[in-house]
Each structure stands twice: as structure tokens, then as C-alpha cells.
Motif scaffolding. Structure first.
Motif, PDB file in Angstrom:
ATOM      1  N   GLU A 293       1.152   4.140  -2.981  1.00  0.00           N
ATOM      2  CA  GLU A 293       0.716   5.497  -2.625  1.00  0.00           C
ATOM      3  C   GLU A 293       1.939   6.442  -2.996  1.00  0.00           C
TER       4      GLU A 293
ATOM      5  N   ARG B  35      -9.347  -4.000   1.201  1.00  0.00           N
ATOM      6  CA  ARG B  35      -8.916  -2.759   1.733  1.00  0.00           C
ATOM      7  C   ARG B  35      -9.738  -1.867   2.636  1.00  0.00           C
TER       8      ARG B  35
ATOM      9  N   ARG C  83       0.799  -1.172   0.059  1.00  0.00           N
ATOM     10  CA  ARG C  83       0.162  -0.019   0.083  1.00  0.00           C
ATOM     11  C   ARG C  83       1.052   1.269   0.085  1.00  0.00           C
TER      12      ARG C  83
ATOM     13  N   GLU D  17      -4.261   6.589  -4.993  1.00  0.00           N
ATOM     14  CA  GLU D  17      -4.956   7.258  -3.964  1.00  0.00           C
ATOM     15  C   GLU D  17      -5.931   6.106  -3.524  1.00  0.00           C
ATOM     16  N   PHE D  18      -5.909   5.825  -2.522  1.00  0.00           N
ATOM     17  CA  PHE D  18      -6.862   4.639  -1.964  1.00  0.00           C
ATOM     18  C   PHE D  18      -8.272   5.179  -1.429  1.00  0.00           C
TER      19      PHE D  18
END
Length: 149
Positions: free
Chosen positions: A13, A132, A9, A18-19
Motif C-alpha cells: 500500500e 485477501r 500488505r 490499492e487492494f
């Protein structure tokens, strides 16, 4: 090396992916009522439920044999989890910690979805594999999400 130690992750990033926040993809708020339940509170609710079920199994079913109580506790846990989720959307531990299980669209889980979720929860492995949004496979299979109330 740093991206490997930080995890996938963090590496993604750093590349500009962008999560968003947990639950954003499901249309849930970031904080407050209706947001995804924190993992710590969900685990604490699970421990409360498990302790309650062990006590019930020991007191009413297998009070003469402690090892038998441990075996019966899983069955009691399954029954308590199914009834709680199917009727009110929460187990006793979830109610104490102000959590609820609802469908991803916000409605109540039906009896079939509650049964599927409970069976997968009792199997343990689906519950410890998350996406996620921190939804376990048992929740994804039942199209459910655990939220704060």
C-alpha cells in the motif's frame, strides 16, 4: 524495517497498490447484507457449531466415555455442516449469527460443492489459509463465499 514489521500488505500500500475492500473482486457490497462475513463472526459460528456437535456426540453416542465423545464430535460436525450447507446454506451457528454460505455468483451451493467444502473444512488446514478476501481454501475450492444475511 517498518515495512517488514507492518507486513506485506502495508508495504504494498505504501508503494501505491490499492487492494480495495474485502469482496470487491467478487462483486459483493462493502457493508451490509451480501457483504463478506467478518472473520470474528465466522469463528464464533464455528465454535457454536463445535459445541453443539460435542454435546450431541456426548449425549447420544458416547455418553459413557468422554474421550470417545471428542472423537465422535468431528464426525457429527461433518454431518451437521454438510446437511446444513447443502440444504439451507448455513449451519446452526451461522444461522444464529446471520451468516450464509453461497456460491461466488450468489447462487446456492450444490451437494457436491457442499461435500467438498465440508471435507476440506474437517481437514482444518485449508480453512485457515485465506486469500485477501478472507476466503479459506475450502471456500475457494467449492467456489463459495460466506456472506452476511
Amino acid at each position: 524495517m517498518g515495512s517488514w514489521l507492518s507486513g506485506p500488505r502495508a508495504a504494498a500500500e505504501q508503494m501505491g497498490v490499492e487492494f480495495g475492500y474485502r469482496g470487491e473482486r467478487l462483486g459483493l457490497p462493502e457493508e451490509g447484507p451480501g457483504s463478506i462475513a467478518p472473520v470474528g463472526r465466522r469463528i464464533a459460528a464455528l465454535f457454536i457449531d463445535w459445541l453443539l456437535c460435542v454435546l450431541i456426540a456426548y449425549a447420544f453416542i458416547a455418553h459413557r466415555h468422554v474421550q470417545a465423545a471428542e472423537n465422535w464430535a468431528l464426525a457429527v460436525f461433518g454431518v451437521v455442516a454438510y446437511i446444513g450447507i447443502a440444504l439451507v446454506g448455513a449451519t446452526p451457528g451461522k444461522l444464529l449469527l446471520r451468516l450464509r454460505v453461497v456460491r461466488a455468483d450468489g447462487g446456492r451451493l450444490g451437494p457436491g460443492a457442499a461435500l467438498l467444502r465440508t471435507v476440506l473444512l474437517v481437514l482444518v488446514i485449508p480453512a485457515v489459509v485465506w486469500d485477501r478476501d478472507t476466503r479459506g481454501l475450502h471456500d475457494k475450492a467449492a467456489k463459495a463465499v460466506q456472506i452476511r444475511i
